[in-house]
Design a protein around this motif. Structure first.
Motif, PDB file in Angstrom:
ATOM      1  N   CYS A  91       0.869  -1.163   0.000  1.00 51.60           N
ATOM      2  CA  CYS A  91       0.000   0.000   0.000  1.00 51.60           C
ATOM      3  C   CYS A  91       0.915   1.225   0.000  1.00 51.60           C
ATOM      4  O   CYS A  91       1.868   1.284   0.777  1.00 51.60           O
ATOM      5  N   MET A  92       0.657   2.190  -0.867  1.00 45.94           N
ATOM      6  CA  MET A  92       1.516   3.359  -0.944  1.00 45.94           C
ATOM      7  C   MET A  92       0.688   4.629  -0.769  1.00 45.94           C
ATOM      8  O   MET A  92      -0.514   4.632  -1.020  1.00 45.94           O
ATOM      9  N   GLY A  93       1.352   5.671  -0.334  1.00 44.71           N
ATOM     10  CA  GLY A  93       0.624   6.905  -0.070  1.00 44.71           C
ATOM     11  C   GLY A  93       1.465   8.134  -0.282  1.00 44.71           C
ATOM     12  O   GLY A  93       2.693   8.066  -0.377  1.00 44.71           O
ATOM     13  N   TRP A  94       0.786   9.263  -0.389  1.00 38.67           N
ATOM     14  CA  TRP A  94       1.413  10.580  -0.433  1.00 38.67           C
ATOM     15  C   TRP A  94       0.982  11.361   0.796  1.00 38.67           C
ATOM     16  O   TRP A  94      -0.200  11.368   1.153  1.00 38.67           O
ATOM     17  N   PHE A  95       1.947  12.014   1.415  1.00 39.39           N
ATOM     18  CA  PHE A  95       1.697  12.869   2.567  1.00 39.39           C
ATOM     19  C   PHE A  95       2.390  14.199   2.319  1.00 39.39           C
ATOM     20  O   PHE A  95       3.251  14.302   1.437  1.00 39.39           O
ATOM     21  N   ARG A  96       2.008  15.211   3.086  1.00 45.63           N
ATOM     22  CA  ARG A  96       2.679  16.500   2.955  1.00 45.63           C
ATOM     23  C   ARG A  96       2.795  17.155   4.325  1.00 45.63           C
ATOM     24  O   ARG A  96       2.017  16.870   5.237  1.00 45.63           O
ATOM     25  N   GLN A  97       3.796  18.029   4.419  1.00 44.70           N
ATOM     26  CA  GLN A  97       4.010  18.746   5.671  1.00 44.70           C
ATOM     27  C   GLN A  97       4.420  20.169   5.369  1.00 44.70           C
ATOM     28  O   GLN A  97       5.443  20.408   4.726  1.00 44.70           O
ATOM     29  N   ALA A  98       3.583  21.098   5.803  1.00 46.22           N
ATOM     30  CA  ALA A  98       3.866  22.521   5.642  1.00 46.22           C
ATOM     31  C   ALA A  98       4.677  23.003   6.841  1.00 46.22           C
ATOM     32  O   ALA A  98       4.622  22.393   7.919  1.00 46.22           O
ATOM     33  N   PRO A  99       5.421  24.097   6.690  1.00 41.05           N
ATOM     34  CA  PRO A  99       6.211  24.621   7.809  1.00 41.05           C
ATOM     35  C   PRO A  99       5.362  24.880   9.042  1.00 41.05           C
ATOM     36  O   PRO A  99       4.292  25.501   8.957  1.00 41.05           O
TER      37      PRO A  99
END
Length: 128
Positions: A33-41
């Motif tokens: 299972c694969m995913g995309w995540f993000r993190q803003a400052p």
């Protein structure tokens, strides 16, 4: 072990598009299972999308209709097509993988703690 390397980030204006890629190497099992995540400052890591081995996807409400996740199992590559980008999409984007299929069985993208392999991230900046 699985190694993940993202690419494709950059700077665009509001309404623009970018396509992120994530190449997997090492012990690559297409059942992951694969995913995309993000993190803003200054913020925590946010789920963006997941995609199972068959290509079924789940998206966060904030990106539905604008982002499309896909994968090419033959190339061990995960993609994220991002259209109609907004300034609030500005963040470091990470791809992730887990051998647990349950992570791709939720109705909303699961928490990052469910994933045990991570890339180094690629920066996306959207200006007004």
């Amino acid at each position: 072990q699985v190694q993940l390397v993202e690419s494709g980030g950059g700077s665009v204006q509001t309404g623009g598009s970018l396509r992120l890629s994530c190449i997997a190497s090492g012990y690559t099992d297409i059942s992951y299972c694969m995913g995309w995540f993000r993190q803003a400052p200054g913020k925590g890591r946010e789920e963006v999308a997941t995609i199972d081995r068959g290509g079924s996807t789940v998206y966060a409400d904030s990106v539905k209709g604008r982002f499309t996740a896909s994968r090419d199992n033959a190339k061990n590559t995960l993609y994220l097509q991002m259209n109609s980008l907004k300034p609030e999409d500005t963040a470091m984007y990470f791809c992730a993988a887990t051998g647990w299929d349950g992570a791709c069985s939720t109705s909303t993208p699961p928490p990052s703690a469910w994933f045990n392999y991570w890339g180094q991230g690629t920066q996306v900046a959207v200006s007004t």
